[in-house]
Design a protein around this motif. Sequence first.
Motif, PDB file in Angstrom:
ATOM      1  N   ARG A 148     -13.756 -21.790  -6.126  1.00 47.30           N
ATOM      2  CA  ARG A 148     -12.950 -22.641  -5.701  1.00 47.30           C
ATOM      3  C   ARG A 148     -11.663 -21.641  -6.436  1.00 47.30           C
ATOM      4  NH1 ARG A 148     -11.869 -25.867  -2.002  1.00 47.30           N
ATOM      5  NH2 ARG A 148     -10.484 -26.991  -3.001  1.00 47.30           N
ATOM      6  N   CYS A 149     -10.440 -21.915  -5.684  1.00 43.74           N
ATOM      7  CA  CYS A 149      -9.275 -21.142  -6.377  1.00 43.74           C
ATOM      8  C   CYS A 149      -9.031 -21.727  -7.601  1.00 43.74           C
ATOM      9  CB  CYS A 149      -8.225 -21.159  -5.466  1.00 43.74           C
ATOM     10  SG  CYS A 149      -8.394 -20.340  -3.808  1.00 43.74           S
ATOM     11  N   ARG A 150      -8.454 -21.202  -8.597  1.00 42.81           N
ATOM     12  CA  ARG A 150      -7.964 -21.790 -10.022  1.00 42.81           C
ATOM     13  C   ARG A 150      -6.381 -22.184  -9.586  1.00 42.81           C
ATOM     14  NH1 ARG A 150      -7.354 -16.239 -13.741  1.00 42.81           N
ATOM     15  NH2 ARG A 150      -5.259 -15.586 -12.975  1.00 42.81           N
ATOM     16  N   ALA A 151      -6.326 -23.553 -10.661  1.00 41.23           N
ATOM     17  CA  ALA A 151      -4.869 -24.024 -10.382  1.00 41.23           C
ATOM     18  C   ALA A 151      -4.031 -23.003 -11.235  1.00 41.23           C
ATOM     19  CB  ALA A 151      -5.009 -25.285 -11.379  1.00 41.23           C
ATOM     20  N   LYS A 152      -2.715 -22.980 -10.576  1.00 40.09           N
ATOM     21  CA  LYS A 152      -1.687 -22.294 -11.214  1.00 40.09           C
ATOM     22  C   LYS A 152      -1.460 -22.696 -12.485  1.00 40.09           C
ATOM     23  CE  LYS A 152       0.687 -20.907  -7.013  1.00 40.09           C
ATOM     24  NZ  LYS A 152       2.218 -21.186  -6.256  1.00 40.09           N
ATOM     25  N   GLY A 153      -1.311 -21.790 -13.556  1.00 39.91           N
ATOM     26  CA  GLY A 153      -0.973 -21.913 -14.888  1.00 39.91           C
ATOM     27  C   GLY A 153       0.416 -21.514 -15.217  1.00 39.91           C
ATOM     28  N   GLY A 154       0.640 -21.464 -16.367  1.00 43.46           N
ATOM     29  CA  GLY A 154       2.079 -20.743 -16.752  1.00 43.46           C
ATOM     30  C   GLY A 154       2.469 -19.565 -16.424  1.00 43.46           C
ATOM     31  N   SER A 155       1.555 -18.572 -16.320  1.00 36.80           N
ATOM     32  CA  SER A 155       1.608 -17.163 -15.986  1.00 36.80           C
ATOM     33  C   SER A 155       0.801 -16.808 -14.865  1.00 36.80           C
ATOM     34  CB  SER A 155       1.333 -16.286 -17.053  1.00 36.80           C
ATOM     35  OG  SER A 155       0.289 -16.297 -17.636  1.00 36.80           O
ATOM     36  N   LEU A 156       1.094 -16.034 -13.961  1.00 35.05           N
ATOM     37  CA  LEU A 156       0.152 -15.654 -12.712  1.00 35.05           C
ATOM     38  C   LEU A 156      -0.368 -14.139 -12.882  1.00 35.05           C
ATOM     39  CD1 LEU A 156       2.591 -16.946  -9.826  1.00 35.05           C
ATOM     40  CD2 LEU A 156       0.782 -18.154 -11.120  1.00 35.05           C
ATOM     41  N   THR A 157      -1.424 -14.323 -12.282  1.00 35.81           N
ATOM     42  CA  THR A 157      -2.087 -12.744 -12.307  1.00 35.81           C
ATOM     43  C   THR A 157      -2.100 -12.277 -10.783  1.00 35.81           C
ATOM     44  OG1 THR A 157      -3.521 -13.093 -14.196  1.00 35.81           O
ATOM     45  CG2 THR A 157      -4.166 -11.504 -12.745  1.00 35.81           C
ATOM     46  N   ALA A 158      -1.660 -11.360 -10.483  1.00 33.36           N
ATOM     47  CA  ALA A 158      -1.689 -10.850  -9.107  1.00 33.36           C
ATOM     48  C   ALA A 158      -2.822  -9.789  -8.782  1.00 33.36           C
ATOM     49  CB  ALA A 158      -0.359  -9.903  -8.639  1.00 33.36           C
ATOM     50  N   VAL A 159      -3.136  -9.622  -7.543  1.00 35.10           N
ATOM     51  CA  VAL A 159      -4.170  -8.558  -7.311  1.00 35.10           C
ATOM     52  C   VAL A 159      -3.611  -7.705  -6.124  1.00 35.10           C
ATOM     53  CG1 VAL A 159      -5.142 -10.077  -5.438  1.00 35.10           C
ATOM     54  CG2 VAL A 159      -6.411  -8.083  -6.535  1.00 35.10           C
ATOM     55  N   ALA A 160      -3.605  -6.713  -6.345  1.00 29.84           N
ATOM     56  CA  ALA A 160      -3.146  -5.740  -5.265  1.00 29.84           C
ATOM     57  C   ALA A 160      -3.901  -4.419  -4.935  1.00 29.84           C
ATOM     58  CB  ALA A 160      -1.851  -5.071  -5.955  1.00 29.84           C
ATOM     59  N   SER A 161      -3.619  -3.768  -3.966  1.00 26.31           N
ATOM     60  CA  SER A 161      -4.225  -2.557  -3.309  1.00 26.31           C
ATOM     61  C   SER A 161      -4.283  -1.306  -4.311  1.00 26.31           C
ATOM     62  CB  SER A 161      -3.936  -2.218  -1.941  1.00 26.31           C
ATOM     63  OG  SER A 161      -4.602  -1.296  -1.404  1.00 26.31           O
ATOM     64  N   ARG A 162      -5.322  -0.709  -4.441  1.00 25.34           N
ATOM     65  CA  ARG A 162      -5.150   0.659  -5.136  1.00 25.34           C
ATOM     66  C   ARG A 162      -4.300   1.736  -4.451  1.00 25.34           C
ATOM     67  NH1 ARG A 162     -11.020  -0.132  -7.058  1.00 25.34           N
ATOM     68  NH2 ARG A 162     -10.763  -0.424  -9.108  1.00 25.34           N
ATOM     69  N   SER A 163      -4.207   1.496  -3.139  1.00 29.15           N
ATOM     70  CA  SER A 163      -3.793   2.649  -2.125  1.00 29.15           C
ATOM     71  C   SER A 163      -2.403   2.222  -1.387  1.00 29.15           C
ATOM     72  CB  SER A 163      -4.811   2.875  -1.123  1.00 29.15           C
ATOM     73  OG  SER A 163      -6.026   3.162  -1.422  1.00 29.15           O
ATOM     74  N   HIS A 164      -1.947   1.074  -1.665  1.00 26.50           N
ATOM     75  CA  HIS A 164      -0.830   0.602  -0.934  1.00 26.50           C
ATOM     76  C   HIS A 164       0.445  -0.167  -1.551  1.00 26.50           C
ATOM     77  CE1 HIS A 164      -4.180   0.984   2.344  1.00 26.50           C
ATOM     78  NE2 HIS A 164      -3.036   1.437   2.769  1.00 26.50           N
ATOM     79  N   SER A 165       0.269   0.159  -3.000  1.00 30.73           N
ATOM     80  CA  SER A 165       1.607  -0.434  -3.692  1.00 30.73           C
ATOM     81  C   SER A 165       2.759   0.153  -3.318  1.00 30.73           C
ATOM     82  CB  SER A 165       1.176  -0.602  -4.967  1.00 30.73           C
ATOM     83  OG  SER A 165       2.283  -0.915  -5.979  1.00 30.73           O
ATOM     84  N   ASN A 166       3.932  -0.701  -3.277  1.00 35.06           N
ATOM     85  CA  ASN A 166       5.087  -0.028  -2.902  1.00 35.06           C
ATOM     86  C   ASN A 166       6.294  -0.761  -3.614  1.00 35.06           C
ATOM     87  OD1 ASN A 166       5.335  -2.664  -1.401  1.00 35.06           O
ATOM     88  ND2 ASN A 166       4.954  -1.539   0.437  1.00 35.06           N
ATOM     89  N   ALA A 167       7.765  -0.444  -3.369  1.00 29.10           N
ATOM     90  CA  ALA A 167       8.637  -1.103  -3.813  1.00 29.10           C
ATOM     91  C   ALA A 167       8.787  -2.758  -3.548  1.00 29.10           C
ATOM     92  CB  ALA A 167       9.927  -0.465  -3.631  1.00 29.10           C
ATOM     93  N   GLN A 168       8.512  -3.028  -2.424  1.00 26.71           N
ATOM     94  CA  GLN A 168       8.495  -4.471  -2.178  1.00 26.71           C
ATOM     95  C   GLN A 168       7.460  -5.289  -2.957  1.00 26.71           C
ATOM     96  OE1 GLN A 168       8.312  -3.583   2.142  1.00 26.71           O
ATOM     97  NE2 GLN A 168       9.914  -5.040   2.281  1.00 26.71           N
ATOM     98  N   THR A 169       6.394  -4.638  -3.077  1.00 23.70           N
ATOM     99  CA  THR A 169       5.389  -5.189  -3.901  1.00 23.70           C
ATOM    100  C   THR A 169       5.788  -5.370  -5.381  1.00 23.70           C
ATOM    101  OG1 THR A 169       3.569  -4.380  -2.466  1.00 23.70           O
ATOM    102  CG2 THR A 169       3.042  -5.334  -4.844  1.00 23.70           C
ATOM    103  N   GLU A 170       6.498  -4.237  -5.915  1.00 18.66           N
ATOM    104  CA  GLU A 170       6.970  -4.427  -7.359  1.00 18.66           C
ATOM    105  C   GLU A 170       8.151  -5.381  -7.585  1.00 18.66           C
ATOM    106  OE1 GLU A 170       5.457  -2.949  -9.732  1.00 18.66           O
ATOM    107  OE2 GLU A 170       3.891  -2.087  -8.228  1.00 18.66           O
ATOM    108  N   GLU A 171       8.914  -5.443  -6.393  1.00 22.07           N
ATOM    109  CA  GLU A 171      10.090  -6.563  -6.333  1.00 22.07           C
ATOM    110  C   GLU A 171       9.421  -8.000  -6.587  1.00 22.07           C
ATOM    111  OE1 GLU A 171      14.064  -7.931  -6.584  1.00 22.07           O
ATOM    112  OE2 GLU A 171      12.744  -6.290  -6.973  1.00 22.07           O
ATOM    113  N   PHE A 172       8.329  -8.203  -5.530  1.00 27.78           N
ATOM    114  CA  PHE A 172       7.639  -9.386  -5.717  1.00 27.78           C
ATOM    115  C   PHE A 172       7.212  -9.930  -7.073  1.00 27.78           C
ATOM    116  CE2 PHE A 172       3.957 -12.045  -5.655  1.00 27.78           C
ATOM    117  CZ  PHE A 172       4.318 -13.251  -4.821  1.00 27.78           C
TER     118      PHE A 172
END
Length: 259
Positions: A148-172
Amino acid sequence: MLDVLERTAVEAGRAILSVKPSCAGTMIKSDQSPVTIADHMAEDIILNALLRAFPGVPVVAEEAMADGRVPQIEGHAFFLVDPLDGTKEYINQSADYTVNIALIENGIPVAGVVYAPARHTGYAAYKGRASKFMVAADDGVCDRGDIRCRAKGGSLTAVASRSHSNAQTEEFLRVNSITSCLSVGSSLKFCLLAEGIADVYPRYGRTMEWDTAAGDAVLRAAGGRTSLVDGAPLTYGKRRQASDCDFANPHFIAWGADR
């Protein structure tokens, strides 16, 4: 159904593992993505298995599509298949590649299997249940457990692609005050959300439906969701798009549980 999809994914994974990346005959397709002998071997296994088990159900598969073999899906449930998601990872001898098989009904991924052959680990979704399993030396599925997905806490952990990070991802990440980010390839990103290891996967880059459908099925069954950047749900079976080709996805955000 789930048994067929799992056995098929494991068989395809075994075929991939039988080919050394250095001997895989890498070629570049018209979209500039790589394809190997292992991709084609795995897809042949999957297409034959689905045809035997589910005759009459259309299959949209990545390499068949690249060859111009486009099935009619209008008015039908259909399968989406990526026989080797993360071909670049496979070529680079990373373990972050998967076999993806998903069933789509009314634009929604309702069942799916994501299998990571090099990790001997799989994820499945069926009838609203998400699970993680291991594959033994004899290719049998074992050690299955619900996830099951975990409930959102006070801080979030993101998961991203090794090959496709970009400026829009960084802004998010900046706007959402996310400083913890895991990097992993292929549809395993959805699976990390589904098993409660991370909270969000922002994808500001081009993907195709066969890249995402199986992982998305697992995520939704685990209590998560996948939305466009405007909040509308990501749907499947997109044809005759004005802004892109058939089966291309727009940017999306995959989320774990809301609470």
